[in-house]
Design an enzyme around this catalytic site. Structure first.
Site, PDB file in Angstrom:
ATOM      1  N   GLU A  59       0.809  -1.220   0.000  1.00  0.00           N
ATOM      2  CA  GLU A  59       0.000   0.000   0.000  1.00  0.00           C
ATOM      3  C   GLU A  59       0.838   1.264   0.000  1.00  0.00           C
ATOM      4  O   GLU A  59       0.545   2.215  -0.715  1.00  0.00           O
ATOM      5  CB  GLU A  59      -0.930  -0.002   1.223  1.00  0.00           C
ATOM      6  CG  GLU A  59      -1.896   1.165   1.263  1.00  0.00           C
ATOM      7  CD  GLU A  59      -2.847   1.074   2.435  1.00  0.00           C
ATOM      8  OE1 GLU A  59      -4.007   1.476   2.275  1.00  0.00           O
ATOM      9  OE2 GLU A  59      -2.433   0.604   3.516  1.00  0.00           O
TER      10      GLU A  59
ATOM     11  N   GLN B  16      -7.654  -6.078   7.012  1.00  0.00           N
ATOM     12  CA  GLN B  16      -8.768  -5.164   7.250  1.00  0.00           C
ATOM     13  C   GLN B  16      -9.934  -5.896   7.890  1.00  0.00           C
ATOM     14  O   GLN B  16     -10.151  -7.078   7.636  1.00  0.00           O
ATOM     15  CB  GLN B  16      -9.220  -4.517   5.944  1.00  0.00           C
ATOM     16  CG  GLN B  16      -8.367  -3.356   5.508  1.00  0.00           C
ATOM     17  CD  GLN B  16      -9.064  -2.507   4.454  1.00  0.00           C
ATOM     18  OE1 GLN B  16     -10.210  -2.740   4.111  1.00  0.00           O
ATOM     19  NE2 GLN B  16      -8.355  -1.526   3.932  1.00  0.00           N
TER      20      GLN B  16
ATOM     21  N   ARG C 291     -12.302  -9.559   7.383  1.00  0.00           N
ATOM     22  CA  ARG C 291     -12.880  -9.317   6.075  1.00  0.00           C
ATOM     23  C   ARG C 291     -12.582 -10.433   5.077  1.00  0.00           C
ATOM     24  O   ARG C 291     -11.456 -10.871   4.944  1.00  0.00           O
ATOM     25  CB  ARG C 291     -12.358  -7.984   5.528  1.00  0.00           C
ATOM     26  CG  ARG C 291     -12.966  -7.562   4.207  1.00  0.00           C
ATOM     27  CD  ARG C 291     -12.439  -6.197   3.816  1.00  0.00           C
ATOM     28  NE  ARG C 291     -12.841  -5.862   2.450  1.00  0.00           N
ATOM     29  CZ  ARG C 291     -12.432  -4.771   1.816  1.00  0.00           C
ATOM     30  NH1 ARG C 291     -11.632  -3.934   2.426  1.00  0.00           N
ATOM     31  NH2 ARG C 291     -12.817  -4.535   0.584  1.00  0.00           N
TER      32      ARG C 291
ATOM     33  N   LYS D 170      -7.513 -14.217  19.439  1.00  0.00           N
ATOM     34  CA  LYS D 170      -7.132 -15.623  19.357  1.00  0.00           C
ATOM     35  C   LYS D 170      -5.692 -15.740  19.803  1.00  0.00           C
ATOM     36  O   LYS D 170      -4.845 -14.917  19.437  1.00  0.00           O
ATOM     37  CB  LYS D 170      -7.287 -16.155  17.922  1.00  0.00           C
ATOM     38  CG  LYS D 170      -6.882 -17.627  17.761  1.00  0.00           C
ATOM     39  CD  LYS D 170      -7.012 -18.095  16.323  1.00  0.00           C
ATOM     40  CE  LYS D 170      -6.574 -19.553  16.181  1.00  0.00           C
ATOM     41  NZ  LYS D 170      -6.649 -20.026  14.788  1.00  0.00           N
TER      42      LYS D 170
END
Length: 447
Positions: free
Chosen positions: A240, A361, A380, A417
């Site tokens: 990104e 995300q 997502r 987790k």
């Protein structure tokens, strides 16, 4: 098979016999042998059976001599009435001294590596001849074979639990005797380390949040801390942001200079001094950055195999990665593609034996809840991500949703987790001027 085809199989019967003979005439050398030798280093089956018997006896603290070894082989069902006793006695005769056992072990390791190299070459040749997959897939498989050999590991295969137990025992002993507080690489965030026990070999650690919550920032904080503390290489794959953007963020966090001032160049003399010092500190680390936006997991894996002394891999972020199939996969279900990539990241972590920190995300599902703290179900595009990850951390800041709240910079790293322990919330502090996360005890006014 090799013998049937008339091919010479790399082996040294004399060295194998000398290793076992040394263990029998001088049990004191056994720890040194077991440190470097494995049962699959022996080509001759009888030698392998004797070695495995001695290995098991050593782990159980039993007395090792020709008589006890023979009795134990009988119990294990690998004693051959006609040959075993005479063979063991012969081994002791042909081994004059155990002083050179290190050299004997080196020889059998070298021969074993040559055999494995031959198997890898056969597998690659078979793959090419049968046309299994495309050229890129064949190259990836070939590199994986060779990398596994270079790291002195076999790809898959059954391994005796006694060998696994020895490795576990050695790891525990190392941690206890060296006074290490963490089994893994530090995140630089004390409370988070206490919760997840650092970032450990072979783990896939997922950091997830809504866009703009600061997941890239915490990943850079962790990368910098890991590089400093371990002295190892840290590979960052940014799909990104550019290398320069990442370096600017690292500089802001390390120098404690407002990132906006860095971008504008409006700096005081003191701030320039801090920047110079921080730049030197960052440059002294072995942080490597790739900002290619079209990378696949296979590309990352191939690059990481060539990095010596690798300690951590950071991927920013999962949903931007290309599938291994590239354009041909454009018609596939996106959820399945993301699931495949998360699985490949876990495989990469195990193969490289380093932690892989991957950013992800969250969906908009939490936006509709009164309590907007992330949940595992918010990941997502794929529920498979939560299955593959060893640790999942969700970032949350009340100030992200309500700037008028009492403490807009208070943050939470919610461990959703944790295969090594309990889940729970770790309090952090967000420093927006430096785009950094710190432990709660290190507040802004303490710098």
């Amino acid at each position: 098979m090799d013998e049937l085809l008339g091919r010479r199989v790399p082996q040294s019967p004399q060295a194998e016999q000398a290793v076992i003979g040394s263990m029998l005439i001088d049990p004191g050398c056994i720890p040194d042998v077991l440190k470097d030798a494995r049962s699959d280093h022996f080509y001759i089956q009888t030698n392998k059976e004797i070695f495995e018997t001695i290995f098991a006896m050593f782990n159980y603290g039993q007395t090792i001599d020709p008589v006890t070894v023979i009795e134990q082989m009988k119990s294990r069902g690998v004693y051959h009435e006609e040959t075993t006793k005479s063979y063991i006695l012969e081994l002791m005769k042909v081994t004059p001294t155990a002083a050179n056992v290190g050299e004997y072990v080196s020889i059998i390791r070298d021969k074993a590596l040559q055999r494995e190299l031959g198997k890898a070459a056969d597998s690659i040749r078979e793959m090419v001849n049968e046309g299994i997959g495309g050229a890129d897939e064949m190259l990836e498989a070939a590199e994986r074979y060779i990398y596994a050999l270079r790291k002195d590991r076999t790809i898959g295969g059954l391994k005796p639990v006694s060998e696994v137990m020895q490795t576990v025992y050695e790891n525990i002993n190392r941690i206890a005797t060296e006074g290490e507080t963490l089994p893994g690489v530090t995140t630089g965030l004390v409370d988070l380390d206490a919760r997840i026990l650092g970032l450990n070999e072979g783990e896939l650690v997922l950091v997830a949040s809504r866009p703009g919550m600061g997941k890239t920032s915490i990943a850079l904080n962790i990368a910098m801390s890991a590089a400093k503390a371990s002295g190892k290489a840290v590979a960052i794959f940014s799909l990104e942001m550019s290398r320069e953007q990442l370096a600017t963020r690292l500089l802001a966090g390390e120098s404690l200079v407002d990132s906006q001032k860095l971008l504008k160049g409006t700096l005081s003399t003191e701030e320039w001094r801090r920047i110079v010092s921080a730049a030197a500190s960052i440059s002294a680390t072995n942080i490597l950055i790739d900002d290619n936006p079209t990378l696949s997991v296979a590309d990352m894996n191939a690059q990481c195999r060539r990095v010596p002394n690798l300690g951590l891999v950071v991927v920013d972020y999962l949903q931007l990665m290309q599938s291994a199939g590239g354009k041909s996969s454009s018609g596939e279900n996106r959820q399945q593609i993301v699931a495949d990539m998360s699985r490949m990241l876990k495989i990469m972590a195990k193969e490289l034996a380093v932690p892989v920190l991957c950013l992800s995300q969250l969906s908009r599902a939490n936006e509709g809840r009164a309590d907007k703290r992330p949940m595992l179900s918010d990941l997502r595009e794929s529920g498979a991500i939560e299955q593959d990850a060893d640790v999942v951390i969700g970032l949350y800041r009340e100030g992200y949703y309500n700037r008028e709240c009492e403490n807009p910079n208070a943050a939470e790293a919610i461990v959703l987790k944790n295969r090594k322990g309990e889940c729970g919330t770790v309090d952090l502090m967000w420093l927006p001027d430096y785009t950094s996360y710190v432990s709660v005890e290190r507040r802004h006014d303490e710098y």
